[in-house]
Design an enzyme around this catalytic site. Structure first.
Site, PDB file in Angstrom:
ATOM      1  N   GLU A   1      -6.371   2.742   5.853  1.00  0.00           N
ATOM      2  CA  GLU A   1      -5.982   2.594   4.451  1.00  0.00           C
ATOM      3  C   GLU A   1      -6.689   3.654   3.607  1.00  0.00           C
ATOM      4  O   GLU A   1      -6.253   3.998   2.521  1.00  0.00           O
ATOM      5  CB  GLU A   1      -6.350   1.192   3.949  1.00  0.00           C
ATOM      6  CG  GLU A   1      -5.815   0.873   2.572  1.00  0.00           C
ATOM      7  CD  GLU A   1      -5.932  -0.594   2.218  1.00  0.00           C
ATOM      8  OE1 GLU A   1      -6.432  -0.894   1.122  1.00  0.00           O
ATOM      9  OE2 GLU A   1      -5.530  -1.441   3.035  1.00  0.00           O
TER      10      GLU A   1
ATOM     11  N   ARG B   1       0.817  -1.217   0.000  1.00  0.00           N
ATOM     12  CA  ARG B   1       0.000   0.000   0.000  1.00  0.00           C
ATOM     13  C   ARG B   1       0.853   1.270   0.000  1.00  0.00           C
ATOM     14  O   ARG B   1       0.520   2.267   0.627  1.00  0.00           O
ATOM     15  CB  ARG B   1      -0.974   0.013   1.191  1.00  0.00           C
ATOM     16  CG  ARG B   1      -1.916  -1.180   1.215  1.00  0.00           C
ATOM     17  CD  ARG B   1      -2.760  -1.281  -0.053  1.00  0.00           C
ATOM     18  NE  ARG B   1      -3.581  -2.468  -0.045  1.00  0.00           N
ATOM     19  CZ  ARG B   1      -3.269  -3.622  -0.632  1.00  0.00           C
ATOM     20  NH1 ARG B   1      -2.124  -3.727  -1.302  1.00  0.00           N
ATOM     21  NH2 ARG B   1      -4.075  -4.654  -0.586  1.00  0.00           N
TER      22      ARG B   1
ATOM     23  N   SER C   1     -11.157  -1.879   2.081  1.00  0.00           N
ATOM     24  CA  SER C   1     -10.573  -2.139   3.399  1.00  0.00           C
ATOM     25  C   SER C   1     -10.332  -0.825   4.134  1.00  0.00           C
ATOM     26  O   SER C   1      -9.713   0.094   3.593  1.00  0.00           O
ATOM     27  CB  SER C   1      -9.249  -2.900   3.255  1.00  0.00           C
ATOM     28  OG  SER C   1      -9.458  -4.160   2.672  1.00  0.00           O
TER      29      SER C   1
END
Length: 289
Positions: A282, A162, A212
């Protein structure tokens, strides 16, 4: 210019369906239009932000006091060349994955259900089902802060979980090239179908969300920690941790950005109190909250 407006509700351009208005909103179709917009913003002291499909974005209830530049349909071209795909930043990952499958190219099946664009996927090295963008990225063209266009290899962009170097460069993704493996079209489509069925079964796709909510902590899974900390069903206002999948924070009933942030905070505090692990969102944030 494909589209431009003032006081554009950004709730129309995020998968959360949440967010106030941007003072100015643009959907350019060429690199020169992007450059002109950024030059004007800089000259007039107007803050600017570039977005894609808004699938990992929470916009503040008070909106964004500046110009939002969305790279969408006007930057959505995809080309096939042997075992390579070249895609512009606004191309949807689902379309990219299906184009690859139809060409008998393997390596992008994991991306079929990710509701983002190529540009956003590179910025955060999007991934699912064991695959990540870094696994297939050959190179990307970036618009640099000085107005130049530079090509970077996947290695130079330092993609990891990420994360990429793109935000640090202050750059905007224009296009990307992917190297894939020859495969069987029907087998690839079947794999994509299995992933889609798994998503429908396990994820709360019936509610708006940003995917998410938290990044995976080292050596663990955020959804497991959230579940065991009793976060499923945790609700503040119109936002809640999904009963179906603890890793998802959903807009169950006209949620505000304030609601979402309150749930993120409360859930993270529960997990930290139970496990001593501080979860990191996130979801990315934009505008005034």
């Amino acid at each position: 210019m494909r589209r431009q407006s003032e006081q554009e509700p950004l709730s129309r351009h995020t998968s959360f369906r949440i967010g106030g208005a941007a003072d100015y909103y643009y959907e350019p179709e060429t690199v020169e239009e992007i450059k002109a917009l950024l030059t004007r913003c800089q000259a007039e002291g107007i803050p600017s932000a570039v977005i894609g499909n808004g699938s990992n974005l929470l916009v503040g209830d008070k909106g964004f006091r500046g110009a939002v530049i969305r790279l969408g349909e006007g930057f959505g071209a995809i080309e096939t060349d042997g075992n390579r795909l070249r895609a512009e930043a606004g191309a949807l990952l689902a379309k990219l994955a299906r184009t690859a499958a139809n060409a008998g190219l393997n390596g992008l099946a994991f991306a079929a259900g990710i509701p983002g664009t190529v540009g956003g996927a590179l910025v955060m090295n999007a991934g699912a089902y064991g695959g990540e963008m870094k696994d297939v990225l050959e190179s990307a063209e970036l618009l640099m802060p000085d107005g130049s266009v530079r090509r970077f290899t996947g290695e130079e962009l330092e993609l990891s979980y990420r994360h990429s170097k793109i935000p640090e460069l202050g750059a905007i993704v224009l296009s990307a090239s992917f190297v894939l493996r020859p495969g069987n079209k029907e087998e690839i489509l079947a794999e994509m179908k299995r992933y889609a069925e798994s998503r429908r079964e396990k994820q709360p796709l019936e509610f708006p969300s940003a995917g998410s909510a938290f990044k995976r902590p080292p050596g663990d899974i955020a959804a497991r920690l959230l579940d065991e900390a009793g976060c499923k069903g945790l609700r503040i206002g119109g936002a809640a941790i999904s009963e179906k999948h603890a890793g998802f924070l959903v807009n169950v009933e006209h949620a505000s950005a304030k609601d979402v942030r309150a749930v993120l905070k409360a859930a993270a505090e529960r997990v930290e109190a139970r496990f001593g692990v501080r979860l990191e969102p996130e979801i990315r944030f934009l505008g005034e909250f």
